[in-house]
Every structure is written in structure tokens, then in C-alpha cells.
Motif scaffolding. Structure first.
Motif, PDB file in Angstrom:
ATOM      1  N   LYS A  64      56.854  30.324  40.621  1.00  0.00           N
ATOM      2  CA  LYS A  64      55.882  29.656  39.764  1.00  0.00           C
ATOM      3  C   LYS A  64      54.639  29.298  40.567  1.00  0.00           C
ATOM      4  N   VAL A  65      53.528  29.176  39.868  1.00  0.00           N
ATOM      5  CA  VAL A  65      52.291  28.772  40.522  1.00  0.00           C
ATOM      6  C   VAL A  65      52.364  27.278  40.831  1.00  0.00           C
ATOM      7  N   ARG A  66      52.035  26.920  42.064  1.00  0.00           N
ATOM      8  CA  ARG A  66      52.053  25.512  42.454  1.00  0.00           C
ATOM      9  C   ARG A  66      50.864  24.786  41.823  1.00  0.00           C
ATOM     10  N   LEU A  67      51.059  23.485  41.583  1.00  0.00           N
ATOM     11  CA  LEU A  67      50.002  22.690  40.981  1.00  0.00           C
ATOM     12  C   LEU A  67      48.755  22.675  41.861  1.00  0.00           C
ATOM     13  N   GLY A  68      48.952  22.624  43.175  1.00  0.00           N
ATOM     14  CA  GLY A  68      47.810  22.630  44.088  1.00  0.00           C
ATOM     15  C   GLY A  68      46.999  23.907  43.997  1.00  0.00           C
ATOM     16  N   GLU A  69      47.661  25.038  43.733  1.00  0.00           N
ATOM     17  CA  GLU A  69      46.935  26.306  43.606  1.00  0.00           C
ATOM     18  C   GLU A  69      46.048  26.305  42.372  1.00  0.00           C
ATOM     19  N   TRP A  70      46.562  25.758  41.252  1.00  0.00           N
ATOM     20  CA  TRP A  70      45.714  25.646  40.072  1.00  0.00           C
ATOM     21  C   TRP A  70      44.543  24.706  40.339  1.00  0.00           C
ATOM     22  N   LEU A  85      38.913  48.051  52.082  1.00  0.00           N
ATOM     23  CA  LEU A  85      39.286  46.747  51.543  1.00  0.00           C
ATOM     24  C   LEU A  85      40.667  46.303  52.021  1.00  0.00           C
ATOM     25  N   ALA A  86      40.970  46.601  53.280  1.00  0.00           N
ATOM     26  CA  ALA A  86      42.209  46.119  53.886  1.00  0.00           C
ATOM     27  C   ALA A  86      41.921  44.774  54.541  1.00  0.00           C
ATOM     28  N   PRO A  87      42.543  43.683  54.083  1.00  0.00           N
ATOM     29  CA  PRO A  87      42.206  42.361  54.608  1.00  0.00           C
ATOM     30  C   PRO A  87      42.661  42.174  56.045  1.00  0.00           C
ATOM     31  N   THR A  88      41.795  41.611  56.856  1.00  0.00           N
ATOM     32  CA  THR A  88      42.126  41.220  58.232  1.00  0.00           C
ATOM     33  C   THR A  88      41.600  39.796  58.420  1.00  0.00           C
ATOM     34  N   PRO A  89      42.386  38.784  58.002  1.00  0.00           N
ATOM     35  CA  PRO A  89      41.886  37.398  58.013  1.00  0.00           C
ATOM     36  C   PRO A  89      41.432  36.952  59.400  1.00  0.00           C
ATOM     37  N   ARG A  90      40.271  36.321  59.425  1.00  0.00           N
ATOM     38  CA  ARG A  90      39.657  35.895  60.685  1.00  0.00           C
ATOM     39  C   ARG A  90      39.910  34.426  60.986  1.00  0.00           C
ATOM     40  N   ASP A  91      40.232  33.627  59.969  1.00  0.00           N
ATOM     41  CA  ASP A  91      40.374  32.187  60.182  1.00  0.00           C
ATOM     42  C   ASP A  91      41.296  31.613  59.111  1.00  0.00           C
ATOM     43  N   GLY A  92      41.339  30.286  59.051  1.00  0.00           N
ATOM     44  CA  GLY A  92      42.207  29.618  58.092  1.00  0.00           C
ATOM     45  C   GLY A  92      41.833  29.880  56.653  1.00  0.00           C
ATOM     46  N   LEU A  93      40.534  30.011  56.377  1.00  0.00           N
ATOM     47  CA  LEU A  93      40.108  30.295  55.012  1.00  0.00           C
ATOM     48  C   LEU A  93      40.640  31.646  54.552  1.00  0.00           C
ATOM     49  N   GLY A  94      40.558  32.641  55.414  1.00  0.00           N
ATOM     50  CA  GLY A  94      41.077  33.957  55.058  1.00  0.00           C
ATOM     51  C   GLY A  94      42.569  33.933  54.805  1.00  0.00           C
ATOM     52  N   ARG A  95      43.311  33.232  55.654  1.00  0.00           N
ATOM     53  CA  ARG A  95      44.769  33.162  55.461  1.00  0.00           C
ATOM     54  C   ARG A  95      45.119  32.394  54.200  1.00  0.00           C
ATOM     55  N   ALA A  96      44.343  31.351  53.889  1.00  0.00           N
ATOM     56  CA  ALA A  96      44.607  30.579  52.669  1.00  0.00           C
ATOM     57  C   ALA A  96      44.331  31.408  51.427  1.00  0.00           C
ATOM     58  N   LEU A  97      43.269  32.207  51.436  1.00  0.00           N
ATOM     59  CA  LEU A  97      42.967  33.057  50.295  1.00  0.00           C
ATOM     60  C   LEU A  97      44.042  34.119  50.092  1.00  0.00           C
ATOM     61  N   LEU A  98      44.571  34.652  51.191  1.00  0.00           N
ATOM     62  CA  LEU A  98      45.639  35.644  51.077  1.00  0.00           C
ATOM     63  C   LEU A  98      46.917  35.030  50.513  1.00  0.00           C
ATOM     64  N   ALA A  99      47.208  33.789  50.891  1.00  0.00           N
ATOM     65  CA  ALA A  99      48.445  33.145  50.453  1.00  0.00           C
ATOM     66  C   ALA A  99      48.375  32.646  49.009  1.00  0.00           C
ATOM     67  N   LEU A 100      47.164  32.474  48.480  1.00  0.00           N
ATOM     68  CA  LEU A 100      47.003  31.931  47.136  1.00  0.00           C
ATOM     69  C   LEU A 100      47.545  32.909  46.096  1.00  0.00           C
ATOM     70  N   ASP A 101      48.245  32.384  45.108  1.00  0.00           N
ATOM     71  CA  ASP A 101      48.811  33.226  44.053  1.00  0.00           C
ATOM     72  C   ASP A 101      47.713  33.934  43.265  1.00  0.00           C
ATOM     73  N   ALA A 102      48.036  35.116  42.751  1.00  0.00           N
ATOM     74  CA  ALA A 102      47.033  35.918  42.041  1.00  0.00           C
ATOM     75  C   ALA A 102      46.627  35.310  40.710  1.00  0.00           C
ATOM     76  N   ARG A 103      47.506  34.565  40.055  1.00  0.00           N
ATOM     77  CA  ARG A 103      47.204  34.075  38.717  1.00  0.00           C
ATOM     78  C   ARG A 103      46.051  33.075  38.701  1.00  0.00           C
ATOM     79  N   PRO A 104      46.009  32.081  39.584  1.00  0.00           N
ATOM     80  CA  PRO A 104      44.818  31.224  39.616  1.00  0.00           C
ATOM     81  C   PRO A 104      43.558  31.976  40.021  1.00  0.00           C
ATOM     82  N   LYS A 105      43.679  32.954  40.927  1.00  0.00           N
ATOM     83  CA  LYS A 105      42.493  33.711  41.331  1.00  0.00           C
ATOM     84  C   LYS A 105      41.951  34.541  40.170  1.00  0.00           C
ATOM     85  N   LEU A 106      42.828  35.119  39.368  1.00  0.00           N
ATOM     86  CA  LEU A 106      42.367  35.860  38.198  1.00  0.00           C
ATOM     87  C   LEU A 106      41.677  34.935  37.191  1.00  0.00           C
TER      88      LEU A 106
END
Length: 248
Positions: free
Chosen positions: A224-230, A7-28
């Protein structure tokens, strides 16, 4: 003993990089809310979520050879529970087609849950997940929230290590003792696994102390979590809620 990273991430495209950059709190929050409504969603929405989970795992590089053991275990988990559901329904008096249908439906729901869970784990490190959990628990547990977050982070970190160690031990035993009977395997592999994990535990204890993770200050969010992330995470939840209300 060296183990392959799982489960070591190796982003392949923009979606992967965006998911990695997203804060953990909205993802949880997304994972929790989807887990609540998942069992009530119609199959059409489930298929869309399954495709989303699969695309996210692919974007994060989750379908690699190193993760083959995890995917195999997930497949067996879904297969066993789907088969149990089918068999129990038929035993309770349902006809064969109905039993197969209910088993397949449970399989789709579990597959969606597994893919979304792997997406969360791939896109968020154990420490970031712990930070997010501590943020949610702080109003309830106060100054003790960081202990629960540390325990969760260590658990998430150890599970892939344990699975990788089991794979390495099985491979090593097959190379050194190809004719090893299954009874001896049942005895040797757990004993060797305990030895490997005891060494890993000591290493991780040193790592926690070296990074000062055994203090509450280490579990304070850096921003802080950005409004766009929420918005990115909660908008799909609102859409799922509308869809669930419309189908019922």
C-alpha cells in the motif's frame, strides 16, 4: 545490435534516492495534476517548477552523455512550438515584443512539462508506471486494467530503445559510408530500424512471458502507499492550487 541505455537512473544524492524509492501512484497523481494546472500558473511559479524539475533530473543522473539525443530532441520540440506560437501571434497582428513574449512563455511551460516528465520516467521504471496505472484504472476497467498497463509499459520501454537504435544506426552509417547521400540515409535508416526493432520485439515478448507479465496477477501492487508518500506529492499540489487562486 547493442544500444546505449537511455533514461537509466543513476542517483547522485539523497534526493535522487528518495525519488526512486517513492511509489509510482503518488508520482502519477502529481504528474497528472501538475499537467492540468500547468497552463494556468504564473511565470514565477513556473520558474520554480522548472528549477525543481531540473534539480530532480540532475539528482537522478539524467544529464548524461547517453541521454544527449533525448535532450536535443526535447530542446528542438520546445524551440519549434515556441517559434510557431511567436510567428502565429505576430501574423495575427501582435507586435514583435508581444509575440516574443508569448513564445517565450510557451517555451517555459513546455520546458517545465518536459523536465517533470523526464523526472517521472527517470525515477520510475516502466513496470512500476504500469502498476500505478493499473491501480488507477482498476475501478473503471476492472479485470482488463492490466492490459492497458502492459501496453503502456511496453511503449515506455520501446521509445528509448528506438531512439538509441536510431543513434547507433546513424553512427554506424557515418563510419561505414561517410559519403552517404541524404536520400540514401532516408531509405536505409528506417529499413535498418525496422529490422532492429523486430528483433527487439521478439526479445521483449520472451521477457514478458518469462516474467509472467501477461497475467493480471503480475499487475497487482506489492504494498500500500504510505501516508507520507501521499503527503510528499499532494502537498505541493495544494500549494500550487492556493498560488493559482491567489494570483487570479
Amino acid at each position: 545490435m547493442a544500444v546505449a541505455p537511455l533514461l537509466a537512473p543513476t542517483p547522485r544524492d539523497g534526493l535522487g534516492r528518495a525519488l526512486l524509492a517513492l511509489d509510482a501512484r503518488p508520482k502519477l497523481a502529481f504528474a497528472l495534476l501538475v499537467g492540468i494546472v500547468l497552463w494556468q500558473l504564473p511565470l514565477l511559479i513556473l520558474f520554480l517548477l522548472t528549477l525543481l524539475g531540473g534539480a530532480s533530473c540532475r539528482a537522478l543522473g539524467g544529464f548524461t552523455r547517453a541521454n544527449r539525443t533525448l535532450w536535443r530532441m526535447a530542446f528542438l520540440f520546445v524551440l519549434v512550438w515556441s517559434g510557431l506560437k511567436c510567428g502565429l501571434d505576430i501574423w495575427a497582428g501582435a507586435d514583435l515584443l508581444t509575440g516574443l513574449g508569448t513564445g517565450a512563455e510557451l517555451g517555459v511551460r513546455l520546458t517545465t512539462l518536459v523536465l517533470l516528465g523526464f523526472t517521472l520516467t527517470l525515477s520510475t521504471s516502466a513496470h512500476r508506471l504500469g502498476l500505478g496505472l493499473a491501480w488507477y484504472l482498476r475501478p473503471i476497467l476492472g479485470s482488463q486494467a492490466w492490459k492497458t498497463a502492459l501496453a503502456l509499459s511496453l511503449m515506455i520501454h520501446f521509445l528509448p530503445l528506438a531512439l538509441a537504435a536510431v543513434g547507433g544506426l546513424r553512427q554506424g552509417l557515418a563510419m561505414r559510408w561517410p559519403e552517404c547521400p541524404w536520400r540514401a540515409r532516408l531509405r536505409l535508416i528506417p529499413l535498418a530500424l525496422l529490422r532492429v526493432l523486430s528483433q527487439t520485439t521478439w526479445t521483449q515478448t520472451l521477457a514478458v512471458a518469462a516474467r509472467n507479465l501477461d497475467h493480471p496477477e503480475a499487475w497487482q501492487p506489492k504494498r500500500k502507499v504510505r501516508l507520507g508518500e501521499w503527503a510528499v506529492t499532494l502537498t505541493p499540489i495544494l500549494a500550487l492550487g492556493v498560488a493559482l487562486f491567489a494570483f487570479h
